[in-house]
Design a protein around this motif. Structure first.
Motif, short mmCIF file in Angstrom:
data_model
loop_
_atom_site.label_atom_id
_atom_site.label_comp_id
_atom_site.label_asym_id
_atom_site.label_seq_id
_atom_site.Cartn_x
_atom_site.Cartn_y
_atom_site.Cartn_z
N LEU A 229 58.41 26.14 -10.85
CA LEU A 229 57.85 27.08 -9.88
C LEU A 229 56.43 26.68 -9.48
CD1 LEU A 229 59.13 30.54 -11.19
CD2 LEU A 229 60.13 29.03 -9.46
N GLN A 230 55.65 26.13 -10.42
CA GLN A 230 54.30 25.65 -10.09
C GLN A 230 54.38 24.52 -9.06
OE1 GLN A 230 53.02 24.59 -14.02
NE2 GLN A 230 52.38 26.67 -14.57
N ARG A 231 55.37 23.64 -9.23
CA ARG A 231 55.52 22.48 -8.34
C ARG A 231 55.84 22.91 -6.92
NH1 ARG A 231 58.66 20.11 -11.84
NH2 ARG A 231 60.67 20.23 -10.75
N VAL A 232 56.81 23.80 -6.76
CA VAL A 232 57.20 24.20 -5.41
C VAL A 232 56.10 25.04 -4.76
CG1 VAL A 232 58.46 26.33 -6.01
CG2 VAL A 232 59.15 24.99 -4.02
N ALA A 233 55.38 25.85 -5.55
CA ALA A 233 54.29 26.65 -5.00
C ALA A 233 53.16 25.76 -4.52
CB ALA A 233 53.78 27.64 -6.05
N ALA A 234 52.86 24.69 -5.28
CA ALA A 234 51.75 23.79 -4.92
C ALA A 234 51.99 23.08 -3.60
CB ALA A 234 51.55 22.77 -6.04
N ARG A 235 53.25 22.82 -3.27
CA ARG A 235 53.52 22.12 -2.00
C ARG A 235 53.88 23.09 -0.88
NH1 ARG A 235 58.24 19.68 -5.25
NH2 ARG A 235 60.08 20.87 -4.62
N GLY A 236 53.69 24.40 -1.13
CA GLY A 236 53.90 25.40 -0.09
C GLY A 236 55.34 25.64 0.27
N GLY A 237 56.24 25.31 -0.65
CA GLY A 237 57.66 25.43 -0.35
C GLY A 237 58.26 26.74 -0.82
N THR A 238 59.53 26.89 -0.50
CA THR A 238 60.32 28.05 -0.90
C THR A 238 61.30 27.62 -1.98
OG1 THR A 238 60.16 29.14 1.25
CG2 THR A 238 62.04 29.75 -0.14
N ALA A 239 61.35 28.36 -3.07
CA ALA A 239 62.37 28.13 -4.09
C ALA A 239 63.48 29.16 -3.89
CB ALA A 239 61.79 28.25 -5.49
N ALA A 344 71.29 27.84 3.48
CA ALA A 344 71.50 27.18 4.78
C ALA A 344 70.16 26.99 5.50
CB ALA A 344 72.45 28.01 5.64
N LEU A 345 69.25 27.94 5.32
CA LEU A 345 67.95 27.88 6.01
C LEU A 345 66.99 26.91 5.34
CD1 LEU A 345 66.29 29.23 8.31
CD2 LEU A 345 65.51 30.89 6.61
N ASN A 349 64.75 21.10 3.95
CA ASN A 349 63.31 20.78 3.92
C ASN A 349 62.93 20.26 2.54
OD1 ASN A 349 60.43 20.93 3.78
ND2 ASN A 349 60.43 22.38 5.49
N HIS A 350 62.31 19.08 2.50
CA HIS A 350 61.98 18.44 1.21
C HIS A 350 60.92 19.21 0.42
CE1 HIS A 350 57.99 16.86 2.44
NE2 HIS A 350 58.52 16.91 3.64
N ARG A 351 60.15 20.10 1.06
CA ARG A 351 59.16 20.89 0.32
C ARG A 351 59.81 21.99 -0.51
NH1 ARG A 351 56.29 20.89 5.22
NH2 ARG A 351 56.88 23.06 5.57
N ARG A 386 68.04 18.22 1.37
CA ARG A 386 66.78 17.47 1.25
C ARG A 386 65.83 18.15 0.28
NH1 ARG A 386 67.58 17.62 7.00
NH2 ARG A 386 68.59 15.70 7.71
N ALA A 387 66.09 19.40 -0.02
CA ALA A 387 65.26 20.13 -0.99
C ALA A 387 65.47 19.56 -2.38
CB ALA A 387 65.64 21.61 -0.97
#
Length: 454
Positions: A229-239, A344-345, A349-351, A386-387
């Motif tokens: 969760l720290q990793r995805v938050a740092a790159r501004g992504g959605t988990a 699907a949404l 996205n790789h972030r 790609r996520a």
């Protein structure tokens, strides 16, 4: 006349658990689950049972997960009118799970008809929300540990199995035989649930084997969840986190509440629980204090760990929000429900990240994503992946192979035979071998549809 067990589900596969016990013209069904996963398994849900539903005297549910209870509305729709016995918490969960299951099936059928991607014209639900509400009137509860008589001359007793709220093992005594059904066994070190009770003596044991060939890692779920969760938050992504609405969703909310309290996640990180079923289930923990590990304050923290999303409009609004966020949404293997729209949404996205939180049955979208596939089919479209896909190894609510063996070892005496069920074939056979080699007990993996003397 002998006592017989017919394996109508949960044999050679990890879903669809149904065990028909027959003696002197009477019969009852232990568990009444839906098949999930591969299409050829799901098609079994539409096959008629080899026994008329109105000839089944009673149903006994070990717990409320749909692979153990989700066939009940169809059984009642087709003529079953006996009593359905369970613990009170299982009844409370079934009141949430079964109507939701019917509603989702109706929604999925309507969506397929609108989009025209079903091979059936029109696509029809297996059962409706109304069917599910009707079958709930058949439910009767009994306290854990109290003997009861589901049919004249048959005695039954539930004992705690851990796993989820209300989950039980079942000891059935009939025709001079003692048959023990493990149900789904929880972990001794589960975040939420107390450890399973030791098994009573039995002539025959039917044991689940979901993790019959695997061991859980030493690492706990907090240590595994935090860096993802720290990793995805740092790159501004959605988990996007596919969760089982019953059990897994609450375990992750409890874990997230602890991570925020310890400063491992920022308090400002938005967390959403987008599943009406999971939202309602979370509230049940406060009503069943003493049946799990959490105290009243921890239950409140869990309930406030996320923004609770119930309406479709709220769910759609999450997609418009920019910046990092965590979306927990049912179902746990991405077989249906709102999580499909979030996947699907966000999958392209790789972030972003997909966080799989436990066992993914072969043939499910969760298993497809876990396998490293470049795409997954959702609503008739191939969605590119790609996520980042992360599979938590420590979040399972099932006992692992050694924990299953420890439970069996605690039996006061050796059973005459052990039936290994509710697992993929490799897992079931691995557990069968361990039972035979380490305990010296007769064990076998029954085939789907087979009948055995108890």
């Amino acid at each position: 006349m002998n006592v017989h067990i017919r394996f109508l589900g949960g044999a050679g596969t990890v879903t669809g658990s149904k065990y028909l016990v027959e003696h002197e013209g009477q019969s009852l069904l232990v568990d009444c689950g839906l098949f999930q996963g591969f299409k050829q398994l799901r098609l079994r849900n539409r096959d008629p049972l080899p026994v008329l539903p109105n000839h089944i005297g009673a149903v006994l549910l070990t717990h409320a997960h749909l692979d153990h209870s989700g066939y009940l509305p169809l059984l009642a729709k087709e003529g079953f009118h006996g009593k359905v016995w369970s613990t009170a918490a299982t009844r409370d969960l079934a009141q949430i799970l079964l109507p939701d299951s019917g509603h989702i099936q109706e929604e999925d059928a309507n969506f397929a008809n609108r989009k025209g991607f079903s091979k059936h014209a029109p696509a029809l639900p297996l059962y409706t929300e109304e069917d599910a509400l009707r079958c709930l009137k058949l439910m009767h509860t009994v306290p854990m540990g109290k003997a009861f008589e589901p049919l004249h001359g048959w005695t039954a007793r539930f004992t705690g199995a851990g796993h989820i709220l209300g989950a039980a093992s079942l000891l059935l005594e009939v025709g001079g035989k003692r048959i023990l059904f493990s149900g789904d066994l929880g972990r001794p070190d589960d975040l939420l649930m107390k450890p399973p009770e030791s098994p009573p003596a039995a002539d025959v044991v039917v044991i689940e084997s979901t993790y019959g060939d695997r061991e859980h890692p030493e690492e706990d779920v907090l240590a595994e969840l935090a860096p993802a969760l720290q990793r995805v938050a740092a790159r501004g992504g959605t988990a996007v986190v596919p969760v089982f609405a019953v059990g897994r969703a609450q375990a992750l909310l409890h874990a997230i509440a602890q991570l925020k309290a310890h400063g491992d996640l920022p308090h400002s990180l938005p967390i959403y629980l987008d599943s009406p079923m999971a939202v309602h289930t979370t509230g049940l923990f406060s009503r069943h204090l003493g049946e799990h590990r959490l105290n009243a304050a921890q239950c409140r923290d869990m309930e406030h760990a996320a923004q609770m999303v119930t309406s479709v409009e709220q769910s759609k609004a999450i997609a418009q929000q920019h910046g990092p966020k965590i979306i927990l949404s049912a179902s746990g293997m991405a077989t249906g429900g709102r999580v499909l729209h979030h996947l699907a949404l966000h999958l392209g996205n790789h972030r972003n990240m997909v966080l799989l939180t436990g066992y993914q049955s072969p043939g499910t979208r969760g298993a497809t994503m876990a396998s490293g596939s470049p795409s997954v089919r959702i609503h008739g479209q191939d969605i590119p992946i790609r996520a980042e896909v992360v599979q938590l190894a420590s979040a399972s609510a099932h006992a692992d192979a050694s924990q299953l063996m420890d439970w069996l070892r605690a039996s006061p005496s050796a059973p005459h035979r052990v039936f290994v069920t509710h697992g993929d074939m490799a897992a079931s056979d691995a557990l069968r071998q361990r039972i035979e080699h380490e305990l010296g007990w007769r064990a076998l993996v029954p085939e789907h549809g087979s009948t055995w003397a108890a």
